[in-house]
Enzyme design. Structure first.
Site, PDB file in Angstrom:
ATOM      1  N   PHE A 135       0.853  -1.186   0.000  1.00 39.91           N
ATOM      2  CA  PHE A 135       0.000   0.000   0.000  1.00 39.91           C
ATOM      3  C   PHE A 135       0.888   1.235   0.000  1.00 39.91           C
ATOM      4  O   PHE A 135       1.706   1.417   0.889  1.00 39.91           O
ATOM      5  CB  PHE A 135      -0.930   0.019   1.214  1.00 39.91           C
ATOM      6  CG  PHE A 135      -1.890   1.170   1.191  1.00 39.91           C
ATOM      7  CD1 PHE A 135      -2.984   1.158   0.328  1.00 39.91           C
ATOM      8  CD2 PHE A 135      -1.693   2.282   1.999  1.00 39.91           C
ATOM      9  CE1 PHE A 135      -3.873   2.231   0.288  1.00 39.91           C
ATOM     10  CE2 PHE A 135      -2.580   3.364   1.959  1.00 39.91           C
ATOM     11  CZ  PHE A 135      -3.669   3.333   1.113  1.00 39.91           C
ATOM     12  N   ASP A 220       9.294   2.481   1.616  1.00 43.61           N
ATOM     13  CA  ASP A 220       8.134   3.230   2.075  1.00 43.61           C
ATOM     14  C   ASP A 220       7.986   2.971   3.571  1.00 43.61           C
ATOM     15  O   ASP A 220       7.461   1.942   3.993  1.00 43.61           O
ATOM     16  CB  ASP A 220       6.887   2.795   1.298  1.00 43.61           C
ATOM     17  CG  ASP A 220       5.650   3.576   1.724  1.00 43.61           C
ATOM     18  OD1 ASP A 220       5.680   4.188   2.809  1.00 43.61           O
ATOM     19  OD2 ASP A 220       4.657   3.571   0.973  1.00 43.61           O
ATOM     20  N   LYS A 249       2.650   9.416   8.193  1.00 38.65           N
ATOM     21  CA  LYS A 249       1.907   9.005   9.399  1.00 38.65           C
ATOM     22  C   LYS A 249       2.462   9.512  10.738  1.00 38.65           C
ATOM     23  O   LYS A 249       2.068  10.563  11.198  1.00 38.65           O
ATOM     24  CB  LYS A 249       1.744   7.488   9.402  1.00 38.65           C
ATOM     25  CG  LYS A 249       0.821   7.018   8.282  1.00 38.65           C
ATOM     26  CD  LYS A 249       0.194   5.684   8.553  1.00 38.65           C
ATOM     27  CE  LYS A 249      -0.976   5.428   7.620  1.00 38.65           C
ATOM     28  NZ  LYS A 249      -0.611   4.899   6.301  1.00 38.65           N
TER      29      LYS A 249
END
Ligand SMILES: *Cc1c(COP(=O)(O)O)cnc(C)c1O
Length: 399
Positions: A135, A220, A249
């Site tokens: 993702f 990532d 995040k």
């Protein structure tokens, strides 16, 4: 009380099914609903609230900064973004930073950077190998990068330039590497795809392969970074360094911020080739600086490691009492999943909520747990007992 469900239906685009809970306040690892009921938060804004809700260091930094300067543009120098960039570089193996506003933007920018590198140094190679189950965000290009049909199918035809191969298979990456490939982009531990932990040597083998081929290794770390997996960056656990890394995040302590980081050699953007209006905004940068400085100074990754072990041990004890139902406990640090032999995650999430514990049903048969990184042992124990109570309510208690 306001009927939020009706308001949402009337005014809001329907992109998700929300939990039946309206959160009005948060402090530390807890949130409160409109009626004043308290919940222990093991979702943490989807692994965003690294220091819990409204941490004083973040609140103070934001308050101070909104009274000084809220937004200029990147045409001028502002201090918070430079201080944040310095802190990030001094505490990582990467040398340069580009600041943006979200994870998808960071990941997409990292791909643009790899394509620039391909044009300049790899005869125009442009394709990026990514993993199934990965993702990387919701923009069209990142949907194409993310190897999950459920995110891709509604939007075909997808932007070209991504090759999705099996995760945790160096052979699959080797096979897909042609002369038109400029980069490999991976999550060190897959988050949204179900908390998938690769075998210990996978990233080392990928690192070696990228070095051999001269292609860019992008990690990532949007979900795994900033202490989540028990060290400041997950790649440190696996003993490698990426060429390019994305963060978001947990970086902002709750505020929206993303970052691309790169080694000098791969930092190939030149003036005008990439940009962002809000990226590097003084308020989000002040929040991120305060959060990151606190995380580093107080060795919060160590707490994530210790509390991750404590939570894992507790979950394993619960597993022993539910051997037929719980099939696996997996993850790193405070990014954990509990997998079941049955598709009970949604129902169990609801039961947990009714009991005062927020968790995420990351897959039909798996829960994801990702509390604040400064969580205490007592809060871990409380979550474990609330989870087991929810299990008892779902399937009558055994033993
Ligand atoms: C959440 C996430 C993204 C996307 O971040 P947004 O801020 O939602 O755009 C990208 N990559 C990973 C690994 C993520 O966990």
């Amino acid at each position: 009380m306001t009927n939020w469900k009706e308001l949402e239906k009337k005014y809001f685009m329907r992109t998700l099914v929300r939990a039946p809970l309206t959160i009005v306040k948060g402090q530390g690892s807890y949130v409160w609903d409109e009626s004043g009921r308290k919940y222990l938060d093991f979702v943490a804004g989807w692994a965003v609230n690294s220091l819990g809700h409204c941490h004083p260091a973040v609140v103070e930094a934001v308050k101070r900064q909104v009274g000084e300067l809220i937004q200029t543009s990147n045409h001028y120098y502002t201090l918070p973004q430079l201080q944040l960039a310095q802190l990030l570089v001094e505490n990582s193996s990467l040398n340069k930073v580009f600041l943006c506003n979200s994870g998808a933007e960071a990941a997409e920018g990292a791909v643009k950077l790899a394509r620039r590198y391909g044009k300049l140094h790899l005869n125009g190679a442009y394709e990026v190998i990514t993993a199934t189950g990965s993702f990387h965000g919701r923009t069209l290009a990142m949907v194409s990068a993310s190897g999950q049909l459920k995110h891709q199918q509604p939007y075909t035809p997808l932007p070209a330039g991504f090759i999705n191969v099996a995760y945790n298979s160096i052979g699959a990456i080797m096979e897909a590497t042609t002369s038109t490939v400029c980069a490999v982009m991976l999550e060190p531990v897959q988050g949204e795809g179900g908390v998938n932990v690769p075998s210990p040597n996978y990233l080392k083998e990928v690192r070696r392969w990228c070095d051999e081929k001269g292609i860019v290794l992008i990690l990532d770390e949007i979900q795994t970074g900033i202490g989540r997996t028990g060290s400041l960056f997950a790649h440190q656990i696996y003993g490698i360094e990426p060429d390019v890394m994305t963060l978001a995040k947990g970086l902002g302590g709750g505020l929206p911020i993303g970052a691309i980081m790169a080694k000098d050699k791969f930092s190939v953007f030149t003036a005008g080739e990439h940009g962002s209006t809000f990226g590097g905004n003084p308020v989000t940068c002040a929040a991120a600086y305060a959060a990151l400085a606190f995380i580093i100074e107080n060795d919060i990754p160590r707490n994530a490691y210790d509390m991750g072990n404590r939570l894992t041990d507790g979950l394993k004890r619960i597993k022993e009492r539910w051997p037929a139902l719980i099939t696996e406990i997996r993850g790193k640090g405070l990014l954990l999943a509990v997998e079941f032999s049955d598709v009970i995650a949604k129902e169990l999430t609801q039961k947990c909520l009714e009991n005062g514990l927020l968790v995420n049903d990351v897959k039909p048969n798996a829960l994801r747990l990702m509390p604040a990184l400064n969580i205490t042992g007592d809060e871990v124990e409380e979550a474990l007992s609330l989870l087991e109570m929810a299990l008892c309510r779902l399937r009558s208690c055994q033993g």
